[in-house]
Write a protein that holds these residues in place. Sequence first.
Motif, short mmCIF file in Angstrom:
data_model
loop_
_atom_site.label_atom_id
_atom_site.label_comp_id
_atom_site.label_asym_id
_atom_site.label_seq_id
_atom_site.Cartn_x
_atom_site.Cartn_y
_atom_site.Cartn_z
N SER A 55 0.82 -1.21 0.00
CA SER A 55 0.00 0.00 0.00
C SER A 55 0.86 1.26 0.00
O SER A 55 0.54 2.24 -0.68
N VAL A 56 1.94 1.23 0.76
CA VAL A 56 2.82 2.40 0.82
C VAL A 56 3.49 2.65 -0.52
O VAL A 56 3.60 3.79 -0.97
N GLY A 58 2.31 1.90 -3.44
CA GLY A 58 1.29 2.46 -4.32
C GLY A 58 1.01 3.91 -4.03
O GLY A 58 0.85 4.73 -4.94
N ALA A 59 0.97 4.25 -2.74
CA ALA A 59 0.71 5.65 -2.36
C ALA A 59 1.90 6.54 -2.73
O ALA A 59 1.71 7.68 -3.14
N LEU A 60 3.11 6.02 -2.59
CA LEU A 60 4.29 6.81 -2.98
C LEU A 60 4.33 7.01 -4.50
O LEU A 60 4.78 8.06 -4.97
N GLU A 62 1.82 7.42 -6.40
CA GLU A 62 0.83 8.45 -6.73
C GLU A 62 1.12 9.78 -6.05
O GLU A 62 0.33 10.71 -6.19
N ASP A 63 2.20 9.87 -5.30
CA ASP A 63 2.59 11.08 -4.57
C ASP A 63 1.52 11.56 -3.59
O ASP A 63 1.34 12.74 -3.39
N SER A 64 0.82 10.62 -2.96
CA SER A 64 -0.20 11.04 -2.00
C SER A 64 0.31 11.08 -0.57
O SER A 64 -0.35 11.66 0.30
N ILE A 65 1.48 10.47 -0.27
CA ILE A 65 2.07 10.55 1.06
C ILE A 65 3.56 10.84 0.91
O ILE A 65 4.15 10.61 -0.14
N GLY A 70 5.56 6.89 4.91
CA GLY A 70 5.58 5.53 4.37
C GLY A 70 6.50 4.62 5.16
O GLY A 70 6.16 3.48 5.47
#
Length: 90
Positions: A55-56, A58-60, A62-65, A70
């Motif tokens: 999940s981290v 994937g979020a990285l 997309e630059d969302s976190i 992370g």
Amino acid sequence: MALVLNSLAENAVALQEGGAAGNGGPAIEQGAAAALGIGLAAIGAGYAERAIGASVVGALAEDSISPGIGILLTVLPETLVIFALVALFV
């Protein structure tokens, strides 16, 4: 299911009273129980990190976190193993 659990409970009581084992001591040694507890805690933490890591990443992507968050989320399940080690030495 209830019959199986009842049978297991009766066998545990018989072993603890010295029935089949003959001495009435614990089923496993203290060191083996500690190793089993820490090992299972490590397996649980690894299982949790598997999903969190995916999940981290994937979020990285997309630059969302931020990367710091992370890393924090990925390392968080390892506190389970640290608590198991603290319980061993206390």
